[in-house]
Design an enzyme around this catalytic site. Structure first.
Site, PDB file in Angstrom:
ATOM      1  N   SER A  41       4.694  -5.009   3.650  1.00 14.84           N
ATOM      2  CA  SER A  41       4.336  -4.443   2.341  1.00 14.84           C
ATOM      3  C   SER A  41       4.897  -5.229   1.170  1.00 14.84           C
ATOM      4  O   SER A  41       4.420  -5.091   0.046  1.00 14.84           O
ATOM      5  CB  SER A  41       4.798  -2.987   2.250  1.00 14.84           C
ATOM      6  OG  SER A  41       6.193  -2.901   2.434  1.00 14.84           O
ATOM      7  N   ASP A 334       8.644   2.265  -6.122  1.00 16.10           N
ATOM      8  CA  ASP A 334       8.687   3.447  -5.259  1.00 16.10           C
ATOM      9  C   ASP A 334       9.962   3.355  -4.424  1.00 16.10           C
ATOM     10  O   ASP A 334      10.787   2.457  -4.643  1.00 16.10           O
ATOM     11  CB  ASP A 334       7.397   3.596  -4.426  1.00 16.10           C
ATOM     12  CG  ASP A 334       7.303   2.601  -3.270  1.00 16.10           C
ATOM     13  OD1 ASP A 334       8.299   1.913  -2.947  1.00 16.10           O
ATOM     14  OD2 ASP A 334       6.207   2.516  -2.680  1.00 16.10           O
ATOM     15  N   HIS A 337      10.036  -0.145  -2.595  1.00 14.97           N
ATOM     16  CA  HIS A 337       9.427  -1.371  -3.134  1.00 14.97           C
ATOM     17  C   HIS A 337       9.823  -1.636  -4.580  1.00 14.97           C
ATOM     18  O   HIS A 337       9.821  -0.728  -5.407  1.00 14.97           O
ATOM     19  CB  HIS A 337       7.905  -1.277  -3.000  1.00 14.97           C
ATOM     20  CG  HIS A 337       7.469  -1.074  -1.581  1.00 14.97           C
ATOM     21  ND1 HIS A 337       7.140   0.161  -1.079  1.00 14.97           N
ATOM     22  CD2 HIS A 337       7.358  -1.945  -0.550  1.00 14.97           C
ATOM     23  CE1 HIS A 337       6.828   0.047   0.210  1.00 14.97           C
ATOM     24  NE2 HIS A 337       6.959  -1.218   0.553  1.00 14.97           N
TER      25      HIS A 337
END
Ligand SMILES: *[C@@H]1O[C@H](CO)[C@@H](O)[C@H](O)[C@H]1NC(C)=O
Length: 363
Positions: A41, A334, A337
């Protein structure tokens, strides 16, 4: 690094500014023919949008500060804006590589690179496989298909040059480590040392596979300070929010040392290859522990999205209550991240060394 390379770089930059002429924006010179990225990610630019997975970020508030030409808003990137491979592409004077499985990723659109990174994935095929993510081994097969498709697009000779001269950015491993800490089964099956070896053996075999397809320039990112994310803190020590999770940090540090040794040793056996290791562990820990140095808010264990303590992927959406108005001063967008601003700082710590290292002529 050689003097000739430095001159070459300066010369290219001058040329670039001259040819840009009237619309003087300071784009970098194109340093490589293409950019390839495999990862999780931290590098996913939309691969998971097109697979059966819930590990996605193609909705607001993700991407709310993302601008790339005419493209704006959510794309699948796990941040408010640009992410790591985007900053690298900018630095290399290249367009942002498309996600490999995007319908638009064909023909001329992929000659300057491709990105196979899939959020949630790891070196191990088993890591988060139930979430439908694309593991490293399959990403490597995608990269090899891309290499073959170049031949049709630009001919064999040019394809070989592109394949050999382009950096392959490898940004994966965090999820393998998190999976171990979250699974009593894995902990029963493997000691920490055995598990690290399992992951690193997989890394080595996948990098070898990339080399066998023609890749020569490898950029390997270490695992980040994963114990210092709002999500991990919430999971393991919710009342000690200003500290990193010690057991994860310790594991990651040992992993990074072993990972570095294994990839360096592999590189020495692969003729004509280059390896640049971007160790982002220290900078990511420092960003968390000393935020004011970088202009971030003090409470770095609170992310922008929602309550900032656990929300990521589907749990960070327009329905999340409490999302910050402006992510500029936040370290995390978030719970797992970084914000665009933080990612720019992280890339800035190694990108010049990376360029000199990969552009230096082989002896
Ligand atoms: C966020 O704040 C920064 C700094 O104050 C400002 O430059 C920027 O325009 C703001 N962004 C938005 C989307 O309001």
């Amino acid at each position: 690094m050689g003097k000739s390379t430095m001159c070459g770089l300066r010369f290219l930059l001058v040329l670039c500014i001259l040819t840009q002429g009237s619309n003087l924006h300071l784009a970098s010179a194109q340093l490589f023919p293409a950019l390839v990225c495999i990862g999780d990610s931290l590098a996913d630019v939309g691969v998971n949008n097109n697979v059966e997975s819930v590990v996605r970020a193609n909705f607001l508030p993700y991407g709310r500060d993302f601008i790339n030409g005419n493209q704006r808003g959510p794309t699948g990137r796990f941040s408010n804006g640009k992410i790591l491979p985007d900053f690298l592409a900018e630095n290399f004077g290249l367009p942002f590589p498309l996600p490999y499985n995007n319908p638009a990723a064909t023909g001329a659109a992929i000659v300057q690179g491709i990105n196979t990174a899939s959020a949630g994935s790891g070196w191990l095929d088993g890591t988060n496989i139930l979430l439908g993510v694309i593991p490293a081994s399959q990403q490597v097969q995608w990269v090899k298909k891309w290499q073959q498709s170049l031949v049709t697009q630009v001919g064999a000779s040019r394809a070989t040059t592109i394949v050999q001269e382009s950096p392959y950015v490898i940004n994966i491993g965090d999820n393998d480590i998190l999976a171990y800490f979250q699974s009593a089964e894995l902990q029963k099956q493997y000691t920490e040392e055995q598990y690290r070896k399992l992951v690193i053996d997989s890394a080595v075999s996948n990098i070898k596979d990339l080399y066998s397809g023609g890749a020569r320039k490898f950029v390997v990112l270490s695992v980040s300070a994963r114990g210092c994310t709002p999500g991990q803190i919430t999971r393991y020590q919710p009342t000690k929010r200003n500290q990193c999770v010690g057991k994860i940090q310790t594991f990651v540090q040992t992993y990074n040392t072993e990972y570095k040794a294994a990839t360096q040793s592999l590189q020495s056996t692969l003729p004509g290859s280059k390896l640049f290791i971007a160790d982002i562990f220290s900078i990511t820990a420092d960003l968390f522990l000393n935020p004011s140095k970088y202009g971030f808010r003090e409470d770095t264990s609170r992310a922008c999205c929602g309550t900032g303590t656990f929300e990521t992927g589907p749990f960070c959406s327009s329905l999340s209550i409490g999302t910050c108005q402006n992510a500029t001063n936040y370290l995390f967008f978030d719970a797992e991240h970084y914000t665009m601003k933080a990612l720019g700082i992280i890339v800035g710590t190694f990108v010049e060394d990376l360029k000199s290292s990969l552009l230096t002529q082989s002896p």
